[in-house]
Design an enzyme around this catalytic site. Structure first.
Site, PDB file in Angstrom:
ATOM      1  N   SER A   1      -9.646   7.894   4.638  1.00 25.06           N
ATOM      2  CA  SER A   1      -9.530   9.352   4.620  1.00 25.06           C
ATOM      3  C   SER A   1     -10.618  10.056   5.407  1.00 25.06           C
ATOM      4  CB  SER A   1      -9.557   9.872   3.173  1.00 25.06           C
ATOM      5  OG  SER A   1      -8.465   9.393   2.438  1.00 25.06           O
TER       6      SER A   1
ATOM      7  N   LYS B   1      -9.552  17.112  -3.328  1.00 29.70           N
ATOM      8  CA  LYS B   1     -10.544  17.256  -2.265  1.00 29.70           C
ATOM      9  C   LYS B   1     -10.736  18.729  -1.895  1.00 29.70           C
ATOM     10  CE  LYS B   1      -9.663  12.619  -0.519  1.00 29.70           C
ATOM     11  NZ  LYS B   1      -8.970  11.771   0.463  1.00 29.70           N
TER      12      LYS B   1
END
Length: 199
Positions: free
Chosen positions: A61, A104
């Site tokens: 990621s 996130k």
């Protein structure tokens, strides 16, 4: 530093990085080689790490962010620090979806709120993750009134545009980039280093 285009994954070297993270670093290395090393070696060696990380790191990621950081180092152009970025990338620079996108975004929003939010702050995410968004009401309201931003991108070049406030640049038919673009500035610096290295 001077080198032959290698990107050293320090996390992997010290056994704090997992296989998926290392694969992400190799993939972004392939993209950088295709963007800046088609006719000659990239004359720099890059060392990549997460500062003050003491536990294992895995996943891809961060590969979009890592690629942007390396291009910033190559070009010596600073990146904005008021924008977070998450996303994987393929060998052609296309943004790929990641997990935990809501968490996130919410985490960065909470940090911004605690630090004193600026209207310029926000998060870059892959376009493919847009359908996964189920954000808290306070974040949705902040986005609606322009106090927080979420940018959905399809390619790392779009992230470079946002993080430098300079257009990344598209390659010309002769393999060069516009000289006033991020990639053009990068290419000129690398060519200068190649010349110095050969003299």
């Amino acid at each position: 530093s001077f080198g032959e285009g290698e990107i050293f994954d320090i996390e992997r070297k010290v056994k704090l990085g997992g296989n998926i993270h290392s694969k992400g670093v190799m993939i972004l290395s392939a993209y950088l080689a295709s963007a800046f090393g088609q006719t000659d070696k990239i004359p720099l060696t890059t060392r990549l790490t997460f500062e003050q990380s003491y536990a294992s790191v895995d996943g891809d990621s961060a590969s979009l962010a890592e690629c942007c950081a390396i291009i910033s180092a190559f070009s010596q152009l600073p990146l904005r620090q008021d924008i977070a970025i998450t996303g994987s990338m393929d060998q052609f620079g296309h943004a790929q979806p990641i997990g935990g996108v809501n968490e996130k975004i919410e985490g960065f929003f909470d940090v911004c709120t605690a630090k004193g939010a600026l209207s310029s702050q926000g998060v870059i995410i892959p376009q493919a993750n847009v359908h996964n968004l189920m954000l808290r009401r306070d974040i949705v309201e902040a986005v609606d009134i322009g106090l927080f931003h979420i940018w959905a991108i399809n390619h790392v070049a779009e992230a470079i545009n946002l993080l430098t406030n300079i257009i990344a640049g598209s390659v010309n038919s002769d393999g060069t980039y516009p000289c006033n673009s991020v990639f053009g500035i990068t290419q000129l610096r690398l060519n200068h280093l190649r010349k110095e290295n050969n003299d």
